[in-house]
Scaffold this active site. Sequence first.
Site, short mmCIF file in Angstrom:
data_model
loop_
_atom_site.label_atom_id
_atom_site.label_comp_id
_atom_site.label_asym_id
_atom_site.label_seq_id
_atom_site.Cartn_x
_atom_site.Cartn_y
_atom_site.Cartn_z
N ASN A 96 7.61 19.82 -46.51
CA ASN A 96 8.63 20.83 -46.79
C ASN A 96 9.13 20.67 -48.20
O ASN A 96 8.66 19.83 -48.96
CB ASN A 96 9.76 20.76 -45.76
CG ASN A 96 9.88 22.05 -44.96
OD1 ASN A 96 9.91 23.14 -45.53
ND2 ASN A 96 9.91 21.92 -43.64
N ARG A 115 -1.44 24.98 -41.12
CA ARG A 115 -1.05 26.20 -41.83
C ARG A 115 -0.27 25.79 -43.08
O ARG A 115 0.22 24.65 -43.18
CB ARG A 115 -0.21 27.11 -40.96
CG ARG A 115 1.14 26.56 -40.53
CD ARG A 115 1.98 27.63 -39.85
NE ARG A 115 3.23 27.13 -39.30
CZ ARG A 115 4.35 26.96 -40.00
NH1 ARG A 115 4.35 27.21 -41.31
NH2 ARG A 115 5.45 26.52 -39.43
N ASP A 127 14.74 20.62 -44.08
CA ASP A 127 13.79 21.72 -44.16
C ASP A 127 13.57 22.07 -45.64
O ASP A 127 13.34 21.20 -46.45
CB ASP A 127 14.32 22.90 -43.34
CG ASP A 127 13.21 23.82 -42.84
OD1 ASP A 127 12.30 24.15 -43.62
OD2 ASP A 127 13.26 24.24 -41.68
#
Length: 291
Positions: free
Chosen positions: A148, A100, A197
């Site tokens: 990320n 994804r 992240d």
Amino acid sequence: MTTEPTSILSVQATLGEGPVWVVREQALYFVDIKQHRVHRFDPATGDHRDWTAPGQVGWILPADDGAFLVGLQQGIARFYPDTGTFAVVATPETHLPGNRLNDAAVDASGRIWFGSMDDGEGADSGHLYAFEEGEARHAGLDPVCITNGPAISPDGKTLYHTDTLGRVIHACPINNDGTLGAPRVFAEIDEADGWPDGSVCDADGHIWIGLWGGWRARRYDPAGKVVTEVRFPCANVTKIAFGGPDLRTAYATTARKGLDAAALEGQPLAGNLFAFDAGVAGLAGHVAKLG
């Protein structure tokens, strides 16, 4: 606004991500990947709206025609808030159905840099791409499990790209033709500090990183040194965005994913949208050019 993060919107997101300040609306957009939601929050009025996406949605960015582009599991789509409709315009990974899209940023030329990841978080099938003039092309970096970031330096010459499970942030030169030069290690994160992240650059060229499982966000200087840490009352801090009239308010998305009942009892604010005074201005976001 205080320097301590304050919960300003209770959404209890399973996987809150991708906050972006949309200057033309003076509003913040963000997503909940696992609940397939796009959120809009107006801090001046407190107005909150949300829409259901047709699948997992990793990011949302404003486009130059007044609409938006979003990263769905099935590809990049145009999103029209007035009607709540989505229209897929690019499908770069039809050969990787277990992937994804995950996190993105726009540079000064209107090019979107976006990454993909293995939704099962096991295979090194995540890639970085550039989307411009209606086409998505591979950025040429080695695959990782979870891409990320990315973040763009204020001068537009450096892209910061995160390998989350590898706990490393790379810096890549952006060439004049829109290609990337060889990456170098910008920063490495110790296991005790969580996983890096989402990231964003401020006006001083420092990089803010959300730390999954780290209970904090960090600010790194351009040399890769930690200069600030902001502690949160929840473990999973996913990404920072700068907004407000002076771009000095830092908004942070968080997540409840992976937290059991006992953890959630101790983190009742997990998954909410937070805000704090960053002490520094952010950058006015660019809009994606559709070509």
